[in-house]
Design a protein around this motif. Structure first.
Motif, short mmCIF file in Angstrom:
data_model
loop_
_atom_site.label_atom_id
_atom_site.label_comp_id
_atom_site.label_asym_id
_atom_site.label_seq_id
_atom_site.Cartn_x
_atom_site.Cartn_y
_atom_site.Cartn_z
N ARG A 55 0.82 -1.21 0.00
CA ARG A 55 0.00 0.00 0.00
C ARG A 55 0.86 1.26 0.00
O ARG A 55 0.56 2.24 -0.71
N ASN A 56 1.93 1.25 0.77
CA ASN A 56 2.83 2.42 0.77
C ASN A 56 3.51 2.60 -0.59
O ASN A 56 3.67 3.74 -1.07
N THR A 57 3.88 1.47 -1.22
CA THR A 57 4.50 1.56 -2.55
C THR A 57 3.51 2.10 -3.57
O THR A 57 3.87 2.91 -4.43
N GLU A 58 2.27 1.66 -3.50
CA GLU A 58 1.25 2.18 -4.40
C GLU A 58 1.04 3.68 -4.17
O GLU A 58 0.84 4.45 -5.13
N LYS A 59 1.06 4.09 -2.90
CA LYS A 59 0.92 5.51 -2.62
C LYS A 59 2.07 6.31 -3.21
O LYS A 59 1.87 7.38 -3.82
N GLU A 60 3.30 5.79 -3.07
CA GLU A 60 4.46 6.46 -3.67
C GLU A 60 4.35 6.48 -5.19
O GLU A 60 4.74 7.47 -5.85
N ALA A 61 3.82 5.41 -5.77
CA ALA A 61 3.66 5.37 -7.24
C ALA A 61 2.66 6.43 -7.69
O ALA A 61 2.86 7.09 -8.72
N ARG A 62 1.56 6.59 -6.91
CA ARG A 62 0.60 7.63 -7.27
C ARG A 62 1.22 9.02 -7.16
O ARG A 62 0.99 9.90 -8.01
N ASN A 63 2.02 9.22 -6.11
CA ASN A 63 2.71 10.52 -5.98
C ASN A 63 3.68 10.74 -7.14
O ASN A 63 3.80 11.86 -7.68
N MET A 64 4.38 9.68 -7.53
CA MET A 64 5.33 9.79 -8.65
C MET A 64 4.59 10.09 -9.95
O MET A 64 5.06 10.90 -10.78
N GLU A 65 3.43 9.49 -10.12
CA GLU A 65 2.66 9.76 -11.32
C GLU A 65 2.22 11.22 -11.36
O GLU A 65 2.23 11.87 -12.43
N GLU A 66 1.85 11.77 -10.21
CA GLU A 66 1.49 13.18 -10.17
C GLU A 66 2.69 14.07 -10.50
O GLU A 66 2.56 15.06 -11.24
N GLU A 67 3.87 13.70 -9.97
CA GLU A 67 5.08 14.49 -10.28
C GLU A 67 5.43 14.40 -11.76
O GLU A 67 5.85 15.40 -12.38
N VAL A 68 5.28 13.22 -12.34
CA VAL A 68 5.54 13.08 -13.78
C VAL A 68 4.58 13.96 -14.57
O VAL A 68 4.96 14.60 -15.57
N GLY A 69 3.33 14.00 -14.14
CA GLY A 69 2.37 14.87 -14.80
C GLY A 69 2.78 16.34 -14.71
O GLY A 69 2.63 17.10 -15.68
N HIS A 70 3.29 16.73 -13.53
CA HIS A 70 3.76 18.11 -13.38
C HIS A 70 4.93 18.41 -14.30
O HIS A 70 5.01 19.48 -14.93
N ILE A 71 5.89 17.44 -14.40
CA ILE A 71 7.06 17.65 -15.27
C ILE A 71 6.63 17.71 -16.74
O ILE A 71 7.11 18.57 -17.51
#
Length: 332
Positions: free
Chosen positions: A110-126
């Protein structure tokens, strides 16, 4: 002449009984006793209360000392308290930290999935920033082309200052785009790399979910199998505590049965000896009766009656002795 000299005094004076001097003195004495009892009861009551509470405290203290003695001497109580403490601390820790192995792995996923969602948001920002840089560079190119056209028109009209101004602005936009180009390239590369990392992470998360689900099913199956085998081993080997009490109960029953069987055998031996003695006496009496019957049938009854007294005197002590011996053997 008939008037009694001694007798109960009669109320000749006409006063009621409660107004007589002895009655008044009696009531006064009773009132004094009641007052003294109330006074001294108030004096002794705190002492009695102190005795009761001191007795209760003494009982509590003795109980605490007894519990401490058991804790210091009884290994089973010490072991039980140790496991109870472990259980309490584990339960308290489970309120803040997951202590279940499967739960720990699921929390990690669950923590890894949460980090993946945060990473996806950062990729969207980039990617959004890259898109803004591209749009800005396209707008600068368009504006630069417009400035160059204005400068060329101003030169044809002989307006050199205006042409220089438009040409300078076009040069500034070109320098601006040249500076933005590395940022655009960097954001594009970073977004591409992060997308690849995100795909790998999502793939790893899916693999981890599959492994955790497989381990969860295997762990559940093993726990059920282990529980069944533990029940089977408890049947074959027995629970140590319960087996200890079972052995004590078995020994107690065996001792009780042995004692009862011994009493039964002793009673049977006494009864057998008594019955044997009675059979001997009955056999002797039957033989004597048969002999008397034979003599009676032969006409010798008068001779029997003449000899009865000496015979009776001879046989009575013998019979008494035999009876005493029989009862003596019964009570041995």
């Amino acid at each position: 002449m008939n008037t009694p000299l001694l007798g109960p005094p009669s109320p000749a004076d006409g006063l009621p009984s409660w107004q007589k001097p002895e009655k008044v003195a009696g009531w006064v004495f009773v009132a004094l006793l009641v007052g003294a009892g109330v006074y001294y009861w108030g004096q002794i009551l705190p002492y009695l209360i102190d005795i009761v509470f001191d007795t209760v405290k003494l009982g509590i203290g003795l109980g605490v000392l007894f519990v401490l003695f058991l804790l210091a001497t009884n290994k089973r109580i010490q072991t039980g308290l140790w496991y109870l403490g472990q259980r309490i601390f584990r339960t308290a820790a489970s309120l803040f930290v997951n202590t279940d192995p499967i739960g720990i792995m699921e929390d990690y996923i669950r923590n890894t999935e949460k980090e993946a969602r945060n990473m996806e948001e950062e990729v969207g920002h980039i990617e959004g920033a890259n898109e803004l840089v591209k749009r800005k560079m396209d707008a600068n190119r368009a504006q630069m082309q417009e400035y160059l056209s204005l400068a060329d028109s101003a030169l044809r009209q002989g307006e050199k200052d205006s042409a220089d101004s438009y040409a300078s602005r076009a040069a500034q936009l070109e320098d601006y785009n040249r500076r933005l180009q590395p940022m655009a390239t960097t954001t594009a590369n970073v977004s591409l790399v992060m997308r690849q990392i995100l795909k790998a992470a999502l793939r790893q998360i899916d693999n981890s979910k599959f492994k955790v689900n497989l381990l969860k099913d295997e762990y559940t199956l093993v726990k059920r199998t282990s529980s069944g085998m533990r029940a089977a081993m408890n049947i074959l080997r027995g629970d140590p505590d319960k087996k200890y009490f079972f052995d004590l109960a078995t020994d107690r029953v065996a001792q009780d049965m042995a004692q009862q069987l011994g009493q039964i055998k002793q009673a049977m031996r006494y009864s057998q000896e008594f019955v044997k003695e009675m059979d001997i006496q009955n056999g002797v009496m039957s033989e004597k009766g048969q002999r008397l019957l034979d003599k009676y049938q032969k006409g010798e009854f008068n001779a029997i009656m003449d000899n009865e007294a000496p015979v009776r005197m001879n046989t009575a002590p013998t019979t008494r002795q035999a009876t005493d011996d029989a009862y003596g053997k019964l009570l041995d």
